[in-house]
Design a protein around this motif. Structure first.
Motif, PDB file in Angstrom:
ATOM      1  N   ILE A   1       0.857  -1.181   0.000  1.00 48.65           N
ATOM      2  CA  ILE A   1       0.000   0.000   0.000  1.00 48.65           C
ATOM      3  C   ILE A   1       0.894   1.232   0.000  1.00 48.65           C
ATOM      4  CG2 ILE A   1      -1.750   1.316   1.264  1.00 48.65           C
ATOM      5  CD1 ILE A   1      -2.783  -1.333   2.390  1.00 48.65           C
ATOM      6  N   THR A   2       0.617   2.153  -0.902  1.00 51.83           N
ATOM      7  CA  THR A   2       1.443   3.343  -1.048  1.00 51.83           C
ATOM      8  C   THR A   2       0.629   4.589  -0.757  1.00 51.83           C
ATOM      9  OG1 THR A   2       2.762   2.258  -2.754  1.00 51.83           O
ATOM     10  CG2 THR A   2       2.886   4.659  -2.630  1.00 51.83           C
ATOM     11  N   VAL A   3       1.092   5.394   0.177  1.00 55.81           N
ATOM     12  CA  VAL A   3       0.488   6.690   0.483  1.00 55.81           C
ATOM     13  C   VAL A   3       1.550   7.752   0.246  1.00 55.81           C
ATOM     14  CG1 VAL A   3      -0.583   8.121   2.260  1.00 55.81           C
ATOM     15  CG2 VAL A   3      -1.044   5.665   2.190  1.00 55.81           C
ATOM     16  N   SER A   4       1.208   8.761  -0.586  1.00 51.45           N
ATOM     17  CA  SER A   4       2.223   9.719  -1.014  1.00 51.45           C
ATOM     18  C   SER A   4       2.440  10.861  -0.048  1.00 51.45           C
ATOM     19  CB  SER A   4       1.846  10.293  -2.396  1.00 51.45           C
ATOM     20  OG  SER A   4       0.573  10.913  -2.333  1.00 51.45           O
ATOM     21  N   ASP A   5       1.466  11.147   0.833  1.00 46.92           N
ATOM     22  CA  ASP A   5       1.593  12.295   1.729  1.00 46.92           C
ATOM     23  C   ASP A   5       0.799  12.024   2.989  1.00 46.92           C
ATOM     24  OD1 ASP A   5       2.231  14.730   2.741  1.00 46.92           O
ATOM     25  OD2 ASP A   5       1.463  15.916   1.065  1.00 46.92           O
ATOM     26  N   ALA A   6       0.990  12.900   3.994  1.00 51.54           N
ATOM     27  CA  ALA A   6       0.301  12.702   5.269  1.00 51.54           C
ATOM     28  C   ALA A   6      -1.173  13.072   5.177  1.00 51.54           C
ATOM     29  CB  ALA A   6       0.977  13.526   6.356  1.00 51.54           C
ATOM     30  N   GLY A   7      -1.531  13.915   4.222  1.00 52.20           N
ATOM     31  CA  GLY A   7      -2.914  14.324   4.093  1.00 52.20           C
ATOM     32  C   GLY A   7      -3.361  14.286   2.642  1.00 52.20           C
ATOM     33  N   VAL A   8      -3.865  13.153   2.193  1.00 53.87           N
ATOM     34  CA  VAL A   8      -4.266  13.000   0.790  1.00 53.87           C
ATOM     35  C   VAL A   8      -5.661  12.378   0.733  1.00 53.87           C
ATOM     36  CG1 VAL A   8      -1.913  12.769  -0.091  1.00 53.87           C
ATOM     37  CG2 VAL A   8      -3.148  10.750   0.679  1.00 53.87           C
ATOM     38  N   ASP A   9      -6.228  12.390  -0.471  1.00 55.33           N
ATOM     39  CA  ASP A   9      -7.575  11.843  -0.613  1.00 55.33           C
ATOM     40  C   ASP A   9      -7.605  10.578  -1.440  1.00 55.33           C
ATOM     41  OD1 ASP A   9      -7.038  12.804  -3.097  1.00 55.33           O
ATOM     42  OD2 ASP A   9      -8.775  14.135  -3.240  1.00 55.33           O
ATOM     43  N   SER A  10      -6.462   9.898  -1.565  1.00 51.19           N
ATOM     44  CA  SER A  10      -6.430   8.647  -2.319  1.00 51.19           C
ATOM     45  C   SER A  10      -5.319   7.753  -1.789  1.00 51.19           C
ATOM     46  CB  SER A  10      -6.220   8.911  -3.821  1.00 51.19           C
ATOM     47  OG  SER A  10      -4.960   9.511  -4.050  1.00 51.19           O
ATOM     48  N   GLN A  12      -3.006   4.177  -3.183  1.00 52.60           N
ATOM     49  CA  GLN A  12      -2.733   3.195  -4.226  1.00 52.60           C
ATOM     50  C   GLN A  12      -2.410   1.855  -3.591  1.00 52.60           C
ATOM     51  OE1 GLN A  12      -0.244   4.262  -7.641  1.00 52.60           O
ATOM     52  NE2 GLN A  12       0.866   2.336  -7.390  1.00 52.60           N
ATOM     53  N   ILE A  13      -3.096   0.816  -4.069  1.00 51.88           N
ATOM     54  CA  ILE A  13      -2.863  -0.532  -3.567  1.00 51.88           C
ATOM     55  C   ILE A  13      -2.336  -1.380  -4.709  1.00 51.88           C
ATOM     56  CG2 ILE A  13      -3.948  -2.576  -2.553  1.00 51.88           C
ATOM     57  CD1 ILE A  13      -5.997  -0.711  -1.274  1.00 51.88           C
TER      58      ILE A  13
END
Length: 267
Positions: A1-10, A12-13
C-alpha cells in the motif's frame, strides 16, 4: 500500500497478481478516518477491466427506427444492446454500423446482464433517465422500413448483426412510427424475423430494461407437411407450411414402408 503524503484523498494498492480482464472485483473499505477523526462507514465498491467481446457477447435487443409520432419516449432514434456474457465488457473501439455508415463506440464498461442505450451524443440527456446510456458520435440514421446493423471489432470480427424490415413489427398500427422493435429471445432463432416484434409497452418501447415482449411465444401453431415431391429416382423433397429449424429437420424422424431405407438427409 502506497500513500504519497500525510494528508491525501487517495491511496494506491498494488497487487501480486494482474487484474484479469472481464472479472468484476470488489473492494471493501473500513477503519479509515479523516483528519477530524471521523470514521468511514464500511463500504464495498466494484472495479474491473472490461474484456474484448466475442460473437454473441453483445446483442442488439431493441431499436427505434422511426420515433414519430411520439407515443411516450423521446422523439429520437436509439439502439439498445445487452451484455449477454458473464464478464465485464469494454466497448471502447467497437464499431457500430448500418448499411451506409460506420462509427466507433467510446469507452464504457458494461456489466453482465445489463442493457445499454446508444443514441447520438446530442440526445444522451434524453435517454439517461431510462438507464445506462452512451452517446455515439455520428450515430447512424436508421432506416424506417429496412436497414442492417452490425457490431464488430476493429479487426472486423463480427459481434452481432441485425437485418430488419417493417414486416418485423407484425402490427400495421405500429409500423408507422412511435414504437420500437424488440428482440424476443436472447438465443438466435432459425429465422431472425421470428425473433423480433413491435413493443407492447404503453410508452412505445422499453429502452434500458427488459423488453416487454421478452420470451413471448408468438407462434403456437405446429407446422404441417404440405407436399411431397419425387426428386429423380431415389429421393423425395418434403415441403412444410412454415420455416423449420434446420437442426430439427436433420434430427427429425422419417419412416417409410415397402423396403425404402434412408441413405442421407439434406437440408
Amino acid at each position: 500500500i502506497t500513500v504519497s503524503d500525510a494528508g491525501v484523498d487517495s491511496v494506491q494498492i498494488n497487487f501480486n497478481q494482474n487484474i484479469a480482464p472481464g472479472i468484476i472485483y470488489h473492494v471493501t473499505v473500513s477503519n479509515v478516518t479523516d483528519c477530524a477523526n471521523n470514521a468511514i462507514v464500511e463500504v464495498t465498491k466494484d472495479f474491473g477491466i472490461g474484456k474484448t467481446p466475442v460473437y454473441g457477447d453483445l446483442l442488439f435487443t431493441e431499436i427505434m427506427p422511426d420515433p414519430s409520432p411520439v407515443i411516450g419516449l423521446p422523439e429520437e432514434e436509439f439502439i439498445e444492446i445487452y451484455n449477454n456474457s458473464t464478464s465485464l465488457i469494454n466497448l471502447e473501439g467497437i464499431k457500430l454500423a448500418d448499411a451506409t455508415d460506420t462509427t466507433t463506440l467510446a469507452a464504457f464498461n458494461l456489466l453482465p446482464n445489463n442493457y445499454l442505450i446508444l443514441s447520438s451524443t446530442g440526445n444522451l440527456s434524453d435517454f439517461s433517465p431510462f438507464g445506462n446510456s452512451l452517446g455515439v458520435a455520428s450515430f447512424p440514421s436508421l432506416g424506417n422500413t429496412i436497414d442492417s446493423l452490425y457490431l464488430f471489432l476493429s479487426n472486423n470480427t463480427l459481434i452481432d448483426k441485425l437485418f430488419y424490415t417493417a414486416g418485423f413489427y407484425r402490427d400495421a398500427t405500429k409500423d408507422d412510427g412511435g414504437y420500437s422493435l424488440e428482440r424476443i429471445y436472447f438465443a438466435e432463432q432459425c429465422v431472425q424475423s421470428l425473433n423480433w416484434t413491435a413493443s407492447t409497452d404503453a410508452k412505445g418501447g422499453t429502452p434500458g430494461k427488459q423488453n416487454a415482449v421478452f420470451n413471448t411465444k408468438l407462434d403456437n401453431t405446429a407446422p404441417l407437411v404440405t407436399n411431397v415431391n419425387i426428386e429423380g429416382t431415389n429421393a423425395i423433397l418434403i415441403y412444410f407450411d412454415e420455416v423449420i429449424d434446420s437442426l430439427s429437420l436433420k434430427n427429425g424422424t422419417y419412416s417409410f414402408d415397402n423396403g425404402l431405407t434412408i441413405k442421407g438427409i439434406t437440408v
